[in-house]
Design a protein around this motif. Structure first.
Motif, PDB file in Angstrom:
ATOM      1  N   ARG A 153      35.781   8.410   0.598  1.00  0.00           N
ATOM      2  CA  ARG A 153      34.499   9.063   0.312  1.00  0.00           C
ATOM      3  C   ARG A 153      34.546  10.504   0.812  1.00  0.00           C
ATOM      4  N   PRO A 154      33.755  11.397   0.202  1.00  0.00           N
ATOM      5  CA  PRO A 154      33.711  12.775   0.697  1.00  0.00           C
ATOM      6  C   PRO A 154      32.862  12.879   1.962  1.00  0.00           C
ATOM      7  N   ILE A 155      33.147  13.916   2.721  1.00  0.00           N
ATOM      8  CA  ILE A 155      32.310  14.287   3.856  1.00  0.00           C
ATOM      9  C   ILE A 155      31.722  15.644   3.500  1.00  0.00           C
ATOM     10  N   ARG A 156      30.424  15.690   3.284  1.00  0.00           N
ATOM     11  CA  ARG A 156      29.766  16.922   2.842  1.00  0.00           C
ATOM     12  C   ARG A 156      29.629  17.933   3.982  1.00  0.00           C
ATOM     13  N   ILE A 157      29.612  19.199   3.623  1.00  0.00           N
ATOM     14  CA  ILE A 157      29.408  20.266   4.589  1.00  0.00           C
ATOM     15  C   ILE A 157      28.053  20.052   5.253  1.00  0.00           C
ATOM     16  N   GLY A 158      28.031  20.184   6.578  1.00  0.00           N
ATOM     17  CA  GLY A 158      26.835  19.918   7.370  1.00  0.00           C
ATOM     18  C   GLY A 158      26.881  18.550   8.035  1.00  0.00           C
ATOM     19  N   ASP A 159      27.756  17.675   7.556  1.00  0.00           N
ATOM     20  CA  ASP A 159      27.946  16.342   8.123  1.00  0.00           C
ATOM     21  C   ASP A 159      28.953  16.461   9.277  1.00  0.00           C
ATOM     22  N   THR A 160      29.331  15.337   9.860  1.00  0.00           N
ATOM     23  CA  THR A 160      30.318  15.294  10.929  1.00  0.00           C
ATOM     24  C   THR A 160      31.352  14.232  10.611  1.00  0.00           C
TER      25      THR A 160
END
Length: 120
Positions: A68-75
């Motif tokens: 799965r992707p990790i979106r910018i702003g996430d950790t």
């Protein structure tokens, strides 16, 4: 890369890394290389904790499954555990999750154990 080690002992290493713009790909998510860098950092840390006197380690092989992707702003949250700790090699598996707890990637790496000598 902003990696922060939260826990480290002989059995496991846990760390976080913020998903920031400077680590993104063109789709606005954390770059796969950044995810692999996080896993290599915690795997190398775990291996180093398990070395004896006069030993060093290097990554011999690494395999990543991106789920799965990790979106910018996430950790990115990494937890690394031993699959094998031998005399000449160790195998570590790092599970990387997002803030929502879903698995984003699983990285399995082999760490070769080196006898470190001065002068060569």
């Amino acid at each position: 890369m902003g990696i922060r080690i939260l826990h480290a002992d002989r059995d496991a290493v846990a760390a976080t890394m913020p998903a920031v713009e400077g680590l993104s790909n063109r789709n606005g998510v954390l770059h796969g290389g950044a995810i692999m860098g996080l896993a290599d950092h915690v795997g190398g840390t775990a291996a180093t904790i398990n070395l004896g006197p006069g030993q060093a380690t290097t990554t011999l092989e690494s395999k990543t499954n991106f789920l799965r992707p990790i979106r910018i702003g996430d950790t990115a949250h990494a937890r690394c555990v031993a699959l094998h700790r031998g005399r000449t090699a160790m195998i570590w598996q790092t599970t990387i999750t997002r803030d929502d707890g879903k698995v984003a990637a699983i990285v399995t790496q082999t760490q070769m154990i080196l006898e470190w000598r001065d002068g060569g």
